[in-house]
Write an enzyme that holds these catalytic residues in place. Structure first.
Site, short mmCIF file in Angstrom:
data_model
loop_
_atom_site.label_atom_id
_atom_site.label_comp_id
_atom_site.label_asym_id
_atom_site.label_seq_id
_atom_site.Cartn_x
_atom_site.Cartn_y
_atom_site.Cartn_z
CG HIS A 244 -0.23 -0.04 2.54
ND1 HIS A 244 0.27 1.06 3.18
CD2 HIS A 244 0.08 -1.10 3.33
CE1 HIS A 244 0.83 0.72 4.32
NE2 HIS A 244 0.74 -0.60 4.43
CG ASN A 245 -0.42 4.56 1.03
OD1 ASN A 245 -1.01 3.75 1.74
ND2 ASN A 245 -0.97 5.70 0.65
#
Length: 355
Positions: A244-245
């Protein structure tokens, strides 16, 4: 196909018989009669004496002594770039499979609120969710699933059994290979006082920019909040996990089984070999290279360097350490021998001093 015709196709010059028939293209170590092969890497020059190929693509003004000592003759085709010429011929002799017909297959499930561009091809058992936007000449092969609010821009090609989760965006001319999941939940859990874990909601998206290719069975996790972003021209091999991210910079290439932990930012034009692991929340400078199985535990700020090892070190330093480690068994034996000699000398000195 006659060799003379092949030479015209690759803008090459023939040394030998231009009328021989070529039936296939093949690797130099596997080639037989009727095959055309190529030599571009010195690692393969050992096969020049023994290859059974009928013809070989070689670079102009490159002299291979091994060709002078062959037991039987071979036709040469002199070209500027042998590998590029070989790829051109591979496309000719082994064309790609037939394109999926334009239109929507009767078994596809398409939401009424979805929009599909001109000349798009939607295969069997494809599912397209609410409010999805499919660009012109997009191909969605059998079994692929687009959840709600997915956007795919023009000319992108999705192989069978790809899943693109809610809200994710795919740019132009993107290729996604089978089994890949775009927008799976990020791995976010918070520990509780009773020893259990509570799931952290993953509400961000994944953005895949133009001209990206992602291999088979990759997982690109959606952001917790905001975006996971794969920037323009990135090429990912099979079996890669992007958490994620994460942000991967333009034209970076990553080999199989690499894992990138959450919120890490990788620069542009990086080269990352297989099974490299990145810790989370770090940044990697542009044009950085990592050798296979490297472990990256911290931010790298200086661009253009090469690293190896776990934890990574600059490659020349890492190789010196590796070289020293290989000498350890012999060094231990030498140290034991020296210790024995010193102990013997000390015993002799003790006896002499007592006398």
């Amino acid at each position: 196909m006659k060799l003379s015709k092949i030479a015209k196709l690759v803008d090459g010059e023939i040394v030998g018989d231009s009328n021989v028939e070529i039936e296939r293209v093949a690797k130099i170590e596997d080639a037989g009669r009727g095959d055309i092969t190529f030599i571009a890497n010195v690692k393969y020059k050992k096969y020049l004496k023994s290859t059974k190929a009928t013809a070989i693509l070689v670079a102009i003004n490159t002299r291979w002594e091994e060709l002078l000592h062959r037991p039987d003759p071979i036709q040469l085709v002199l070209v500027k770039e042998p590998y590029s010429a070989f790829l051109c011929l591979a496309e000719l002799f082994y064309p790609p499979p037939s394109a999926l017909p334009v239109g929507v297959h009767p078994t596809a499930v398409v939401s009424k609120s979805a929009t599909i561009g001109k000349a798009a091809a939607i295969g069997a058992h494809v599912v397209i969710g609410e409010r999805c936007k499919i660009g012109e000449r997009v191909t969605l092969n059998a079994g692929s699933v687009l959840c709600d609010d997915v956007e795919i821009e023009d000319l992108s090609f999705i192989y069978p059994n790809v899943t693109i989760r809610e809200g994710c965006k795919v740019g132009k001319r993107v290729i996604l290979h089978s089994g890949t999941v775009i927008g799976s939940d990020g791995f976010g859990f918070t520990p509780q006082s009773d020893g259990t874990y509570e799931k952290i909601p993953q509400r961000g998206i994944v953005v895949v920019e133009d001209d990206v290719e992602i291999g088979a069975n990759c997982t690109i996790d959606r952001a917790t909040i905001g975006e996971t972003r794969i920037k323009q021209g990135v090429k990912l091999d099979n079996l890669i996990h992007v958490a994620h991210n994460v942000v991967i910079g333009e034209h970076t290439v990553i080999a199989a089984q690499t894992g990138i932990s959450g919120s890490t930012k990788i620069g542009k034009n990086c080269i990352i070999a297989g099974q490299v692991g990145f810790i989370g929340h770090i940044e990697i400078a542009d044009r950085t290279t990592f050798a296979a199985q490297s472990g990256v535990p911290k931010t790298i700020t200086e661009p253009g360097k090469t690293y190896f090892g776990s934890p990574v070190k600059e490659h020349h330093h890492a190789f010196r350490i590796e070289g020293a480690i290989r000498q350890l068994p012999e060094l231990l034996v030498e140290m034991r021998n020296l210790k024995e000699r010193i102990e013997k000398i000390e015993r002799q000195q003790k006896v002499e001093s007592q006398d």
